[in-house]
Scaffold this motif. Structure first.
Motif, PDB file in Angstrom:
ATOM      1  N   UNK A   1      44.835  21.381  17.670  1.00  0.00           N
ATOM      2  CA  UNK A   1      43.821  21.456  18.720  1.00  0.00           C
ATOM      3  C   UNK A   1      44.184  22.643  19.603  1.00  0.00           C
ATOM      4  N   UNK A   2      43.411  23.708  19.539  1.00  0.00           N
ATOM      5  CA  UNK A   2      43.831  24.968  20.147  1.00  0.00           C
ATOM      6  C   UNK A   2      44.785  25.666  19.206  1.00  0.00           C
ATOM      7  N   UNK A   3      45.780  26.336  19.755  1.00  0.00           N
ATOM      8  CA  UNK A   3      46.779  26.985  18.905  1.00  0.00           C
ATOM      9  C   UNK A   3      47.681  25.922  18.290  1.00  0.00           C
ATOM     10  N   UNK A   4      48.106  26.102  17.022  1.00  0.00           N
ATOM     11  CA  UNK A   4      49.004  25.119  16.405  1.00  0.00           C
ATOM     12  C   UNK A   4      50.289  24.985  17.231  1.00  0.00           C
ATOM     13  N   UNK A   5      50.710  23.762  17.464  1.00  0.00           N
ATOM     14  CA  UNK A   5      51.864  23.528  18.332  1.00  0.00           C
ATOM     15  C   UNK A   5      52.536  22.227  17.959  1.00  0.00           C
ATOM     16  N   UNK A   6      53.788  22.097  18.407  1.00  0.00           N
ATOM     17  CA  UNK A   6      54.508  20.838  18.268  1.00  0.00           C
ATOM     18  C   UNK A   6      55.179  20.526  19.594  1.00  0.00           C
TER      19      UNK A   6
ATOM     20  N   UNK B   1      37.503  20.009  28.676  1.00  0.00           N
ATOM     21  CA  UNK B   1      37.997  21.318  29.136  1.00  0.00           C
ATOM     22  C   UNK B   1      39.216  21.226  30.046  1.00  0.00           C
ATOM     23  N   UNK B   2      39.533  20.029  30.568  1.00  0.00           N
ATOM     24  CA  UNK B   2      40.686  19.842  31.463  1.00  0.00           C
ATOM     25  C   UNK B   2      41.585  18.745  30.903  1.00  0.00           C
ATOM     26  N   UNK B   3      42.431  19.073  29.913  1.00  0.00           N
ATOM     27  CA  UNK B   3      43.210  18.028  29.226  1.00  0.00           C
ATOM     28  C   UNK B   3      44.498  17.619  29.938  1.00  0.00           C
ATOM     29  N   UNK B   4      44.833  18.208  31.077  1.00  0.00           N
ATOM     30  CA  UNK B   4      46.106  17.915  31.749  1.00  0.00           C
ATOM     31  C   UNK B   4      46.259  16.418  32.014  1.00  0.00           C
ATOM     32  N   UNK B   5      47.385  15.864  31.563  1.00  0.00           N
ATOM     33  CA  UNK B   5      47.663  14.450  31.765  1.00  0.00           C
ATOM     34  C   UNK B   5      47.147  13.541  30.675  1.00  0.00           C
TER      35      UNK B   5
ATOM     36  N   UNK C   1      47.545  20.213  23.418  1.00  0.00           N
ATOM     37  CA  UNK C   1      48.600  19.213  23.579  1.00  0.00           C
ATOM     38  C   UNK C   1      49.668  19.685  24.566  1.00  0.00           C
ATOM     39  N   UNK C   2      49.912  21.012  24.652  1.00  0.00           N
ATOM     40  CA  UNK C   2      50.888  21.525  25.614  1.00  0.00           C
ATOM     41  C   UNK C   2      50.380  21.323  27.025  1.00  0.00           C
ATOM     42  N   UNK C   3      49.131  21.703  27.294  1.00  0.00           N
ATOM     43  CA  UNK C   3      48.554  21.499  28.618  1.00  0.00           C
ATOM     44  C   UNK C   3      48.345  20.017  28.907  1.00  0.00           C
ATOM     45  N   UNK C   4      48.071  19.245  27.865  1.00  0.00           N
ATOM     46  CA  UNK C   4      47.839  17.819  28.068  1.00  0.00           C
ATOM     47  C   UNK C   4      49.117  17.105  28.494  1.00  0.00           C
TER      48      UNK C   4
END
Length: 366
Positions: A33-38, A60-64, A273-276
């Protein structure tokens, strides 16, 4: 291994790998979701669980939107984001020729559920650009193959990375992508997100033993160290090689080298997921570092011929695994070094004995 836990739609990919011990739990959250990340989270509870608010995560605002329950059990968390793929040609001029980069946050990714193997603990994220004006991806794709481990061991395919139960493997694969120039080379940009008080360092270890990865004598590690006690918290480790074949052999080796680990003062690309998990403090409360891993053979010919490139890296918690000499190598070294030493010792004894022995045909006079 759980695919999209709590969500029945396969239009997005989130893979949760949970390793539970008697008093602690390790969480790996992979996503495209967005850039691939772990996202890597270590907890001091054997029953900690991942919680996801999917509605918020896909907003658009996934924080938290992502957290670990109970929150007080978290002892360390970090993230690795695969942001861009660069293509460049090493021209004869002093400057390299760079083509427009492939931004992985703009890719369209296949459903991981089709490749998920609960027995082998493997999965594959495969994607292509949402728009491809050059047509380079008409018969090609980018993939990130994920492998989890239940115990210590060593991979059989090259580069035969040594792993523990506290680590996982990611394999970056570029297959069938048409180069945009003669002798094109590629580089993968990797970004890390760390908490305050943690610093990233690049280590290089060389060994004379290439038993498991022939002709490759260098191991590279990107480690996260605590500023307070210099303890290693997490790592990304790889051999200084990539391969240009689906069944890699020594002759398929492609040179691999890191370029410019630095603090990233640019905005981290979109990675939900990083911002989330870390929230809007990414880049201020949390530090972002970036490094480029470049791949290139002799004038880029290896990729030009086979249109295939794979690079494997190990990531996990604590100290990265260290290779030691195997009994076979120790035996060979003992014979190679011990035999000349034994011959030298025996020869010295013979010479000393010969010098002490005196011969005479006369009787001694009393």
């Amino acid at each position: 291994m759980q695919y999209n836990p709590g969500w029945n739609n396969s239009s997005v990919n989130l893979l949760h790998v949970r390793a539970a011990g008697p008093a602690d739990t390790l969480h790996y959250v992979w996503s495209s979701i967005g850039a691939p990340a772990v996202l890597l989270v270590a907890t001091a509870s054997g029953s900690s669980v991942l919680r996801i608010n999917w509605t918020q995560l896909l907003s658009p605002a996934p924080a938290g939107a992502i957290w670990i329950d109970p929150p007080s059990s978290v002892i360390y968390s970090t993230a690795v984001v695969f942001t861009k793929v660069f293509e460049y040609s090493e021209a004869k001029t002093p400057e390299e020729l760079f083509y427009p980069p492939y931004d992985l946050s703009d890719f369209s990714w296949d459903s991981v559920n089709r490749t998920l193997n609960h027995t082998a603990l493997t999965a594959e994220f495969t994607g292509v650009p949402a728009t491809d004006p050059s047509g380079s991806f008409s018969n090609g794709s980018v993939a990130f193959r994920v492998t989890a481990y239940e115990a210590s061991g060593r991979d059989s395919p090259l580069p035969s990375l040594l792993h523990t139960a506290n680590s996982s493997k990611v394999e970056f694969v570029l297959a069938g992508v048409a180069p945009r120039g003669n002798g094109s080379r590629f580089a993968l940009e990797v970004a890390t997100v760390e908490e305050t008080g943690v610093v990233q360092k690049l280590r290089s270890a060389r060994s004379i033993d290439d038993e498991y990865t022939p002709t490759i004598f260098e191991m590279l590690s990107l480690v996260a160290e605590s500023r307070n006690d210099s303890s290693t918290l997490s790592f990304l480790q790889w051999k200084a090689t990539a391969y240009g074949s689906r069944s890699p052999r020594r002759e398929d080796s492609i040179q691999c080298r890191p370029r410019g680990l630095q603090a990233a003062n640019w905005t981290l690309p979109v990675s939900s997921i990083v911002h989330a998990y870390f929230g809007e403090g990414t880049g201020s409360t949390y530090t972002v570092s970036a490094i480029n891993i470049s791949f290139g053979g002799e004038e880029g010919k290896v990729y030009q011929e086979k249109r295939y490139l794979s690079w494997s890296a190990l990531l996990g918690f604590g100290q990265p695994p260290k290779d030691t000499f195997s009994p076979l190598v120790i035996s060979i070294m003992a014979v190679a070094l011990g035999t000349p030493m034994a011959m030298l010792l025996v020869g010295s004894c013979v010479v000393l004995f010969a010098q002490r022995k005196r011969y005479s045909e006369y009787e001694p006079i009393n």
